[in-house]
Design a protein around this motif. Structure first.
Motif, PDB file in Angstrom:
ATOM      1  N   UNK A 269      -1.634   4.185 -10.964  1.00  0.00           N
ATOM      2  CA  UNK A 269      -1.614   3.878  -9.530  1.00  0.00           C
ATOM      3  C   UNK A 269      -1.154   2.436  -9.302  1.00  0.00           C
ATOM      4  N   UNK A 270      -1.707   1.525 -10.103  1.00  0.00           N
ATOM      5  CA  UNK A 270      -1.436   0.104  -9.857  1.00  0.00           C
ATOM      6  C   UNK A 270      -0.062  -0.351 -10.352  1.00  0.00           C
ATOM      7  N   UNK A 271       0.732   0.602 -10.892  1.00  0.00           N
ATOM      8  CA  UNK A 271       2.156   0.311 -11.146  1.00  0.00           C
ATOM      9  C   UNK A 271       2.908   0.280  -9.806  1.00  0.00           C
ATOM     10  N   UNK A 272       2.308   0.857  -8.789  1.00  0.00           N
ATOM     11  CA  UNK A 272       2.818   0.839  -7.403  1.00  0.00           C
ATOM     12  C   UNK A 272       4.158   1.545  -7.223  1.00  0.00           C
ATOM     13  N   UNK A 273       4.316   2.680  -7.895  1.00  0.00           N
ATOM     14  CA  UNK A 273       5.481   3.525  -7.603  1.00  0.00           C
ATOM     15  C   UNK A 273       5.023   4.586  -6.609  1.00  0.00           C
ATOM     16  N   UNK A 274       5.258   4.329  -5.319  1.00  0.00           N
ATOM     17  CA  UNK A 274       4.754   5.212  -4.268  1.00  0.00           C
ATOM     18  C   UNK A 274       5.878   6.041  -3.631  1.00  0.00           C
ATOM     19  N   UNK A 275       6.998   6.174  -4.336  1.00  0.00           N
ATOM     20  CA  UNK A 275       8.169   6.834  -3.739  1.00  0.00           C
ATOM     21  C   UNK A 275       7.946   8.316  -3.421  1.00  0.00           C
TER      22      UNK A 275
ATOM     23  N   UNK B 199       0.248  19.504  -4.761  1.00  0.00           N
ATOM     24  CA  UNK B 199       0.215  18.680  -5.963  1.00  0.00           C
ATOM     25  C   UNK B 199      -0.538  17.375  -5.692  1.00  0.00           C
ATOM     26  N   UNK B 200      -1.632  17.162  -6.400  1.00  0.00           N
ATOM     27  CA  UNK B 200      -2.329  15.882  -6.266  1.00  0.00           C
ATOM     28  C   UNK B 200      -1.498  14.801  -6.951  1.00  0.00           C
ATOM     29  N   UNK B 201      -1.731  13.553  -6.565  1.00  0.00           N
ATOM     30  CA  UNK B 201      -0.858  12.479  -7.052  1.00  0.00           C
ATOM     31  C   UNK B 201      -1.507  11.627  -8.129  1.00  0.00           C
ATOM     32  N   UNK B 202      -2.794  11.283  -7.970  1.00  0.00           N
ATOM     33  CA  UNK B 202      -3.409  10.304  -8.884  1.00  0.00           C
ATOM     34  C   UNK B 202      -4.547  10.876  -9.723  1.00  0.00           C
ATOM     35  N   UNK B 203      -4.956  12.094  -9.435  1.00  0.00           N
ATOM     36  CA  UNK B 203      -6.055  12.725 -10.178  1.00  0.00           C
ATOM     37  C   UNK B 203      -5.653  14.142 -10.555  1.00  0.00           C
ATOM     38  N   UNK B 204      -6.244  14.673 -11.617  1.00  0.00           N
ATOM     39  CA  UNK B 204      -5.961  16.054 -12.027  1.00  0.00           C
ATOM     40  C   UNK B 204      -7.282  16.758 -12.361  1.00  0.00           C
ATOM     41  N   UNK B 205      -7.338  18.086 -12.177  1.00  0.00           N
ATOM     42  CA  UNK B 205      -8.589  18.807 -12.462  1.00  0.00           C
ATOM     43  C   UNK B 205      -8.813  18.941 -13.965  1.00  0.00           C
ATOM     44  N   UNK B 206     -10.063  18.749 -14.363  1.00  0.00           N
ATOM     45  CA  UNK B 206     -10.401  18.887 -15.788  1.00  0.00           C
ATOM     46  C   UNK B 206     -11.903  19.006 -15.914  1.00  0.00           C
ATOM     47  N   UNK B 207     -12.419  18.676 -17.088  1.00  0.00           N
ATOM     48  CA  UNK B 207     -13.860  18.702 -17.310  1.00  0.00           C
ATOM     49  C   UNK B 207     -14.359  17.291 -17.581  1.00  0.00           C
ATOM     50  N   UNK B 208     -15.547  16.989 -17.080  1.00  0.00           N
ATOM     51  CA  UNK B 208     -16.151  15.689 -17.360  1.00  0.00           C
ATOM     52  C   UNK B 208     -16.346  15.570 -18.878  1.00  0.00           C
TER      53      UNK B 208
ATOM     54  N   UNK C  44       0.835  -1.210   0.000  1.00  0.00           N
ATOM     55  CA  UNK C  44       0.000   0.000   0.000  1.00  0.00           C
ATOM     56  C   UNK C  44       0.868   1.259   0.000  1.00  0.00           C
ATOM     57  N   UNK C  45       0.357   2.364  -0.556  1.00  0.00           N
ATOM     58  CA  UNK C  45       1.073   3.633  -0.392  1.00  0.00           C
ATOM     59  C   UNK C  45       0.954   4.091   1.068  1.00  0.00           C
TER      60      UNK C  45
END
Length: 448
Positions: A436-442, A413-422, A365-366
């Motif tokens: 995310x599931x590459x599991x690079x949580x460094x 800075x967000x890590x896994x999501x970015x702001x945009x438009x639906x 887990x991160x």
């Protein structure tokens, strides 16, 4: 707590290890480590009396009013009835697909029934993941903003049959005797095989008697689910309780085509089940019912509308189960809760497993995952003093980090999501960045 499952292969050893079932699918725990803490010694009024009409996200509440889950884990409960998405994906006709999607949208709020504990506010940068091979999905969420609080989530079918994503920023308001949560933010479901996208927003949730009396919950408002490819729309009315609680928990609505022609009627309760039937049979049944009602009608008591005072709102007596119209089709039925649910914050079996931390899991887990959050873990284990101290420490750590960023004029800075438009509605949304599931949580932040 009693472990309800007596099968030997579900016993937890001292290390917390749990053997797999014979078919290789993980067995999940059936109870929490400690029973629910009593709230009777706390007066919420001393905190809330200054807050009437205000937005509640900035007010610190005593931990006794919480349940041992983060709001990110609460969002994951949308997935309890994920079989409805898989079913929708297998349907050849858009009308049948919409029926299953509508049932899924209603089932997503069903776990809130009798859940009067408040989930922990996620810390900025907090995350939660859930992989359920037995249910065919994986899920990731992140707290992407603290003021206003915004939680973004992304889920995908392990068989590449769907994507389910959105961002939620609930507006909480206190109205004297009740707390209202308006769930702003768009929810999107994509059925990949059909190249279809559906969008909707959840109904408003209200918790009554937060000061005195027995807490009870209702959901109300109109939910519109739109199929952006075919133009089909499902309009669902979550009924407010009404006088004498006659409408409590009721959901009624219809599916229409792009020309607004009604194709299918839906009715039921969000706490129980959902049924559907063709419009002609529905109208004919309702006509007979109205005729009967007219004959039975008696005058209502003049003084039944009480003024807003210190008197508790009586808990409406839930009416008899849904009256099924002959010829109806069952769209969804709620899962039975475990027998010990009342001692476990009224959690469902699915919810009980959400904060489970198996041996060795920390390695994958991160460091930002909710399961590693010490205040929630303390509360789950029944150590309320530790939970309170840790909650205060984490909140102070978060404030200190915010002051440091302000000093350096640095943006979070967000890590896994970015702001945009639906992509379907064009409204502001938070979109999954992938990997995310590459599991690079460094480079994950230190928030605990």
């Amino acid at each position: 707590m009693i472990d309800l499952d007596t099968s030997k292969n579900n016993r937890i050893g001292k290390t917390g290890e749990r053997p797999s079932q014979e078919n290789g699918i993980q067995k999940h725990r059936t109870s929490l480590p400690a029973p629910m803490f009593s709230r009777s010694d706390f007066s919420v009024w001393t905190i809330l009396k200054k807050c009437v009409g205000l937005e509640l996200s900035k007010i610190t509440m005593p931990i006794a009013f919480n349940e041992p889950l983060s709001f990110l884990q609460r969002i994951t409960e949308y997935m309890e009835h994920v079989y409805l998405i898989h079913r929708a994906s297998c349907q050849p006709q858009p009308l049948e697909r919409m029926q299953s999607v509508a049932a899924f949208a209603v089932s997503a709020v069903a776990s809130q029934w009798e859940r009067t504990g408040k989930p922990f506010n996620p810390l900025l940068g907090e995350t939660y993941e859930l992989i359920r091979e037995d249910l065919g999905f994986r899920f990731i969420s992140e707290q992407v903003s603290h003021h206003p609080p915004i939680s973004a989530f992304h889920s995908e079918g392990l068989n590449h049959d769907f994507l389910f994503h959105g961002s939620i920023y609930p507006k909480l308001k206190f109205w004297g005797k009740s707390v209202e949560a308006e769930p702003r933010g768009t929810i999107t479901l994509e059925l990949l095989k059909h190249n279809e996208a559906y969008t909707w927003t959840n109904p408003t949730c209200c918790v009554h008697n937060v000061i005195i009396g027995k807490l009870w919950i209702e959901q109300y408002g109109t939910v519109e689910i739109l199929n952006h490819r075919t133009g089909h729309k499902c309009v669902l009315h979550f009924k407010p309780c009404g006088l004498f609680g006659k409408e409590l928990h009721k959901v009624e609505g219809h599916i229409q085509d792009k020309n607004k022609k009604k194709l299918f009627m839906i009715y039921g309760k969000w706490t129980e089940c959902l049924w559907g039937i063709d419009p002609v049979s529905y109208e004919s049944f309702k006509k007979q019912e109205r005729r009967g009602d007219h004959l039975r009608k008696a005058k209502l008591d003049e003084d039944s509308g009480k003024a807003d005072s210190d008197v508790a709102d009586d808990v409406p007596v839930a009416q008899e189960t849904v009256q099924v119209i002959p010829g109806s089709k069952l769209l969804w039925r709620i899962n039975t809760r475990p027998p010990n649910s009342a001692q476990m914050y009224n959690f469902t079996s699915f919810t009980v497993s959400l904060n489970e931390l198996e041996t060795g899991m920390e390695k994958t887990l991160p460091p930002t995952d909710c399961r590693l959050r010490p205040d929630i873990r303390g509360m789950e284990n029944g150590n309320m003093d530790l939970a309170s101290q840790e909650k205060e420490r984490l909140e102070e750590k978060q404030r200190e980090a915010r002051r440091e960023r302000a000093k350096e004029e640095a943006e979070w800075q967000t890590r896994w999501f970015y702001p945009g438009n639906n992509p379907y509605t064009g409204t502001p949304d938070w979109l999954y960045a992938g990997d995310y599931f590459e599991r690079n949580f460094s480079d994950c932040p230190d928030i605990y």
